[in-house]
Enzyme design. Structure first.
Site: not given
Length: 384
Positions: A98, A170, A195
């Site tokens: 990300y 993650d 999320k």
């Protein structure tokens, strides 16, 4: 007990006095002491709040860890974890991660003396080759963002154990419902709870789970000292979302599989990145270590002109950043989520001007396909 049942039960028995089925929102900054040198177990909400504690205990159970921690955002959670390290320490990191995490590493913590090497963490050999004498940890995305490469968490955890490194995963894209990295040997999991865990695009939150109680104590010291904690209202929203995690993920995965197959057959789609497709390089690996393939899709179109058409001409699918909510979202990583990664690095990784990312929601999949179909058709008619 199955994880779907565990999720529904979060906070259920918290208020035995009233029998409230949902955990109350303890909207308080401080707590009254019963006597001199005495405490109810709560003193100040930065150090501990009952609503936040219900969430932290819940995510720890779902992930199979010793203790959970809730933060004001996923970035706050990762920032807190980086404070486990000191100047001169080296971390190996997933290369196509990300963009916000990359920005945090390179533009913030690099100046404080932490070193980062970015490698393809779907390759154990590349990770091993990046090891240095000062390497202290591996930071890996279980499914990379946005290219959806699959990491062999068990093999990477074994490597970390042999070298006495922390293995930080993650696991935002898969959640503990689909993958439990701690069961595979990882030391820490981290989530952007905004999320899939919260699941409704209505709150910002981050979660961390530590496997080892002693490591958990170190993380708690940092959480309490830095204070980037999640407030009680947002903690309650994440708990509420997590109760439906299993049913949402099941529907989203089902939709994603159908959409990926449809996109794969579309004449103006050059490539589809979705681990649920049999031809995906990580398909067999993920099938062996997880309960599913997730609901994220990346795909490349044949013409850059199609990008703007799909972003702006879809009527049901929203052009928006973030992911994991019940609504289907589409975004353009090159200019949105990964803009902080240098252009030459994006080009090498394949984060290019024809790559789009879909976060698949819970709508009827036929409506989603029809929406994409009509957007593609507008470009073919020259209406973009």
């Amino acid at each position: 007990m199955h994880i779907s049942t565990e999720a529904v039960q979060i906070g259920l028995d918290w208020d035995s006095r009233t029998g409230a089925v949902t955990v109350p929102i303890y909207q308080t900054a401080t707590f009254r002491h019963p006597g001199l040198g005495q405490s109810t177990g709560y003193d100040y909400s930065r150090s501990g709040n009952p609503t936040r504690q219900a969430l932290e205990e819940g995510i720890a159970r779902l992930d199979g860890g010793a203790r959970g921690f809730a933060y004001a955002s996923g970035m706050a959670a990762i920032t807190n974890l980086l404070m486990l390290f000191q100047r001169g320490d080296h971390l190996i990191v997933t290369e196509d991660l990300y963009g916000g995490t990359y920005r945090l590493f390179e533009q913030i913590f690099h100046q404080y003396g932490l070193e980062f090497t970015y490698v393809d963490t779907s390759s154990l050999d590349e990770v091993a080759a990046a090891l240095k004498p000062n390497t202290k940890a591996l930071f890996v995305e279980s499914l990379t963002n946005p290219l959806l490469k699959v990491a062999d968490i068990r093999a990477l955890s074994n490597l970390c154990r042999e070298r006495q490194l922390l293995c930080i995963v993650d696991n935002t894209f898969l959640t503990p419902y689909l993958l439990r990295p701690l069961d595979l040997g990882a030391d820490i999991t981290v989530y952007s709870a905004s999320k899939y865990l919260a699941g409704h695009n209505d709150t910002i939150a981050g979660l961390v789970v530590a496997k080892d109680p002693q490591l958990a104590e170190r993380i708690y010291f940092l959480q309490n000292s830095v204070g980037a904690v999640l407030g009680p209202q947002d903690s309650w929203l994440v708990i509420r979302g997590m109760k439906t995690l299993s049913v949402r993920m099941d529907r989203q995965q089902e939709n994603a599989a159908a959409l990926a197959s449809w996109l794969e057959g579309h004449p103006t789609v050059a490539k589809v990145h979705y681990p649920g497709l049999a031809g995906h390089a990580g398909h067999d690996l993920l099938k062996g270590q997880a309960r599913g393939f997730g609901a994220m899709i990346a795909f490349e179109v044949t013409d850059p002109a199609l990008v703007e058409t799909l972003l702006l001409k879809t009527r049901l699918i929203s052009f928006a950043e973030s992911l994991g909510g019940v609504e289907t979202l589409i975004t353009f990583p090159e200019l949105q989520t990964h803009a902080d990664i240098k252009a030459e690095i994006r080009a090498r990784l394949g984060i290019n001007n024809v790559l789009l990312r879909l976060s698949v929601g819970i709508e009827d999949v036929n409506d989603l396909i029809a929406d994409l179909e009509q957007a593609f058709a507008q470009e073919e008619k020259g209406e973009a």
